[in-house]
Design a protein around this motif. Sequence first.
Motif, short mmCIF file in Angstrom:
data_model
loop_
_atom_site.label_atom_id
_atom_site.label_comp_id
_atom_site.label_asym_id
_atom_site.label_seq_id
_atom_site.Cartn_x
_atom_site.Cartn_y
_atom_site.Cartn_z
N GLU A 139 -32.06 38.45 58.47
CA GLU A 139 -32.07 37.32 59.12
C GLU A 139 -32.50 37.40 60.54
OE1 GLU A 139 -30.62 34.13 58.46
OE2 GLU A 139 -30.17 34.92 56.37
N ASN A 140 -32.16 38.68 61.37
CA ASN A 140 -32.58 38.76 62.76
C ASN A 140 -33.54 39.60 62.99
OD1 ASN A 140 -30.99 40.69 61.63
ND2 ASN A 140 -30.16 41.62 63.90
N SER A 141 -34.85 39.32 62.43
CA SER A 141 -36.17 40.09 62.41
C SER A 141 -36.68 40.33 63.82
CB SER A 141 -37.17 39.53 61.36
OG SER A 141 -38.40 40.10 61.62
N ILE A 142 -36.66 41.75 64.20
CA ILE A 142 -37.29 42.08 65.38
C ILE A 142 -38.79 41.56 65.26
CG2 ILE A 142 -38.07 43.95 66.67
CD1 ILE A 142 -35.15 45.29 66.21
N ALA A 143 -39.49 41.80 64.34
CA ALA A 143 -41.01 41.61 63.99
C ALA A 143 -41.15 40.18 64.51
CB ALA A 143 -41.23 41.78 62.65
N ILE A 144 -40.36 39.21 63.75
CA ILE A 144 -40.54 37.82 64.10
C ILE A 144 -40.23 37.44 65.49
CG2 ILE A 144 -39.47 35.56 63.43
CD1 ILE A 144 -41.50 36.77 61.51
N HIS A 145 -39.17 37.98 66.05
CA HIS A 145 -38.82 37.54 67.37
C HIS A 145 -39.71 38.17 68.39
CE1 HIS A 145 -36.30 37.21 70.94
NE2 HIS A 145 -36.41 38.69 71.28
N LEU A 146 -40.34 39.21 68.18
CA LEU A 146 -41.61 39.81 69.26
C LEU A 146 -42.58 39.07 68.98
CD1 LEU A 146 -40.79 43.81 69.04
CD2 LEU A 146 -40.04 42.14 70.81
N LYS A 147 -43.02 38.98 67.78
CA LYS A 147 -44.21 37.93 67.64
C LYS A 147 -44.16 36.65 68.18
CE LYS A 147 -47.50 36.03 64.08
NZ LYS A 147 -47.60 36.15 62.50
N ASN A 148 -43.12 35.91 68.21
CA ASN A 148 -42.71 34.79 68.68
C ASN A 148 -42.90 34.82 70.18
OD1 ASN A 148 -42.81 33.28 66.21
ND2 ASN A 148 -40.47 33.48 66.23
N LYS A 149 -42.27 35.83 70.83
CA LYS A 149 -42.33 35.98 72.23
C LYS A 149 -43.96 36.17 72.80
CE LYS A 149 -39.30 36.84 74.81
NZ LYS A 149 -38.62 36.08 75.78
N LEU A 150 -44.41 37.07 71.94
CA LEU A 150 -45.81 37.36 72.28
C LEU A 150 -46.60 36.20 72.19
CD1 LEU A 150 -48.02 39.08 73.14
CD2 LEU A 150 -48.16 40.43 70.91
N THR A 151 -46.77 35.57 71.13
CA THR A 151 -47.51 34.09 71.09
C THR A 151 -47.21 33.33 71.81
OG1 THR A 151 -46.22 33.55 69.12
CG2 THR A 151 -48.20 34.94 68.53
N ASN A 152 -46.07 33.09 72.40
CA ASN A 152 -45.70 32.22 73.47
C ASN A 152 -46.28 32.16 74.53
OD1 ASN A 152 -44.20 30.29 71.63
ND2 ASN A 152 -42.32 31.21 72.26
N ILE A 153 -46.49 33.76 75.16
CA ILE A 153 -47.08 33.98 76.17
C ILE A 153 -48.38 33.74 76.19
CG2 ILE A 153 -47.49 36.11 77.81
CD1 ILE A 153 -44.50 37.09 76.82
N GLN A 154 -49.01 34.15 75.19
CA GLN A 154 -50.52 34.17 74.92
C GLN A 154 -50.91 32.57 74.98
OE1 GLN A 154 -50.91 36.22 71.16
NE2 GLN A 154 -51.57 37.96 72.03
N ASN A 155 -50.16 31.64 74.41
CA ASN A 155 -50.47 30.16 74.36
C ASN A 155 -49.89 29.54 75.44
OD1 ASN A 155 -51.85 29.59 71.85
ND2 ASN A 155 -50.11 31.22 71.01
N LYS A 156 -49.27 30.37 76.69
CA LYS A 156 -48.81 29.62 77.74
C LYS A 156 -47.72 28.59 77.60
CE LYS A 156 -50.50 30.90 81.13
NZ LYS A 156 -50.35 32.10 81.80
N LEU A 157 -46.84 28.82 76.44
CA LEU A 157 -45.57 28.18 76.24
C LEU A 157 -44.46 28.79 76.83
CD1 LEU A 157 -46.37 27.46 72.47
CD2 LEU A 157 -46.89 25.99 74.35
N GLU A 158 -44.48 29.98 77.11
CA GLU A 158 -43.37 30.59 78.08
C GLU A 158 -44.06 31.32 79.49
OE1 GLU A 158 -40.50 34.15 76.44
OE2 GLU A 158 -41.10 32.81 74.96
N GLU A 159 -43.19 31.67 80.22
CA GLU A 159 -43.66 32.27 81.45
C GLU A 159 -44.10 33.65 81.18
OE1 GLU A 159 -41.76 33.82 85.73
OE2 GLU A 159 -40.44 32.89 84.37
N ASP A 160 -45.15 34.26 81.74
CA ASP A 160 -45.82 35.36 81.71
C ASP A 160 -45.19 36.31 82.71
OD1 ASP A 160 -47.37 37.69 81.44
OD2 ASP A 160 -49.25 36.49 81.98
N LYS A 161 -44.21 36.95 82.40
CA LYS A 161 -43.58 37.64 83.43
C LYS A 161 -44.22 38.83 83.91
CE LYS A 161 -39.51 37.48 81.47
NZ LYS A 161 -38.17 37.71 81.06
#
Length: 355
Positions: free
Chosen positions: A326-348
């Motif tokens: 259920e708690n896939s690190i791969a999916i979690h990190l991919k979502n975080k990264l693609t959100n940053i790349q697409n400017k959907l999440e703050e790029d800290k």
Amino acid sequence: MSVTQNNQLEIIKSPSTKINEVDFENLSFGAVFTDHLFECDYTNGEWQKPIIKPYAPFLLDPSSRVFHYGQAIFEGMKAYKDSEDAIWLFRPDENFKRFNKSAVRMAMPEVPEEIFMSGLNQLLQLDEAWIKKGGGNSMYIRPFMIATGHGVIANPSNNYKFMIILSPVTSYYSGEVKVLIAEHFSRAANGGIGAAKAAGNYAAQFYPTNLANAAGFQQVIWTDDATHTKLEEAGTMNVFFRINNILLTAPVSERILDGVTRKTLLELATSENITVEVRPVLVSELVEAAKNGTLQEIFGAGTAAVVSQISGFSYQDVYYDLPKIENSIAIHLKNKLTNIQNKLEEDKFGWTVKV
């Protein structure tokens, strides 16, 4: 056809566009290219005036050194368009530095930053209509350099051509990925060119990968050349293992590419309080973890797919399925990264650069 000229760059615009012929909903990765390309030649010990011109084939002498001695390098990058139509690059400085690191290793001239970055930015601006907004959409960028000097004497070329081409892409999904752990073939060797993005590295993988495909596997996890006991890369990607809730990956070396996505995922994981260890990972360790149930995930990391989950692996004719979690690190990190790349999440981290 309009021509724009300044002291740094000549731009010849295509008289027409191919964009209306493209089905952006059904793109095959890296198969469609935009209207223009960037080109700069190295002759007489100097970089010449760069040019952006309509995308088209070009002629090379049959004795060009690239055909005979393999002096060819490349990079893989992406650009993204946000909701306000601004174009963003992701860590382009890392690709630029690695490109020149590859050039040095292959006895090729380094490309000046002004030529690389300015050419890339202006090419993206010219073909910006090809960069589509929305999750999964991006522009794949392929800078490359080839030896164009004539003659079949086994020496480095005197002349080179540096080019950038652009290919619109959508979400890269390869389906379920089963891998075969290499017991004989190696991706690279100590003292070799494994750390360079040299074309020959990838050509040498095709044969063992074809053998793996014929056996029912989509990719190969490469092992070290000396002992075949250390896990190194998966296909053309860096590879991560989650064992006992610890994220493991091999350190970069002469054999292992310093992947930008790999580096980014390591920084993201640390920021998310995920325990990370960068160290040699043994085949025996992976097999034991699969047997005792502590192996939770394996995934590849690279520009094209960002993260590619692996469903199972085979070693010495024994296949090991990975658990569905259920708690896939791969999916979690991919979502975080693609959100940053697409400017959907703050790029800290300051990774995104506006074109």
